[in-house]
Write an enzyme that holds these catalytic residues in place. Structure first.
Site, PDB file in Angstrom:
ATOM      1  N   ASP A  48      27.210  56.400  61.674  1.00 50.15           N
ATOM      2  CA  ASP A  48      26.285  57.107  60.798  1.00 50.15           C
ATOM      3  C   ASP A  48      26.517  56.653  59.359  1.00 50.15           C
ATOM      4  OD1 ASP A  48      25.093  58.617  62.821  1.00 50.15           O
ATOM      5  OD2 ASP A  48      26.642  60.156  62.718  1.00 50.15           O
ATOM      6  N   ASP A  75      18.759  58.307  64.700  1.00 53.18           N
ATOM      7  CA  ASP A  75      18.476  59.744  64.578  1.00 53.18           C
ATOM      8  C   ASP A  75      17.098  59.988  63.979  1.00 53.18           C
ATOM      9  OD1 ASP A  75      21.030  60.336  65.560  1.00 53.18           O
ATOM     10  OD2 ASP A  75      21.903  60.225  63.549  1.00 53.18           O
TER      11      ASP A  75
END
Length: 208
Positions: free
Chosen positions: A132, A148
């Site tokens: 991330d 995402d």
């Protein structure tokens, strides 16, 4: 039988372009996801922050997430990977095989969900964590990635597309039911007329 035949023919006429679009979107989004993850994994130290370009609303911080959002289920990364694959495959089957008349919001949304889910599943099985790097600064929100974004936006688009599909399906079923009722009424009227003709013919023959 007529309703099933109608849905089958409509599906065969329209399915191929949507399948090609699904493939193109999914491949492009997965490639974008892999490229951005590779870039930030190679450019930033773990936990390091790089300022963004959107008036300070977004910055980049490299995080290795072994769980879900807010680090939930952090000791179940393999299970989360399997869930991602199941959801991704489910969206593919629903959008391209289950519905009888695909539409563009459903196809695009399902492709984004598929790409995002498979992208994060790849991370979980290949690295044991998800890479991330996107962090919003104006609200307390988990660090996330391109996959995402695809999953979130894709679900919204897929819901819109599913609603449109259900509207179309219900309309077609109602129209088919009305046509069947009309055909049955016409057949009943023809049977009644034929019966009357036979009765008149029989009476005429008796008088002769």
């Amino acid at each position: 039988m007529a309703q099933r035949e109608f849905f089958k023919k409509a599906s065969l006429r329209t399915r191929a372009p949507y399948a090609l679009a699904f493939l193109a979107i999914a491949v492009a989004w997965m490639a974008f996801d892999r490229a951005t993850k590779a870039f930030f994994e190679g450019s930033l130290e773990l936990g390091a922050v790089f300022p963004g370009f959107s008036l300070g609303l977004v910055q980049f911080r490299l995080v290795h997430n072994t769980g879900a959002a807010w680090s939930l289920f952090s000791d179940m990364t393999w299970l989360l990977g399997l869930v991602s694959i199941v959801v991704s495959v489910g969206m593919l089957v629903y959008a391209l095989a289950w519905v009888k008349r695909p539409n563009w919001p459903l196809t695009c949304g399902a492709a984004l969900v598929f790409a995002g889910g498979m992208g994060n599943a790849f991370d979980r099985f290949a690295h044991g964590y998800v890479i991330d790097f996107i962090e919003v600064t104006f609200v307390d929100f988990p660090v996330f990635n391109v996959a995402d974004v695809g999953v979130t936006c894709g679900f919204v688009l897929a819901l819109v597309g599913a609603y449109r599909y259900l509207e179309w399906r219900d309309g077609e079923l109602e129209r088919a039911a009305q046509e069947a009722a009309s055909a049955e009424g016409a057949a009943a009227e023809r049977r009644r007329e034929n019966r009357l003709k036979r009765q008149k013919s029989g009476k005429g023959g008796g008088r002769a």
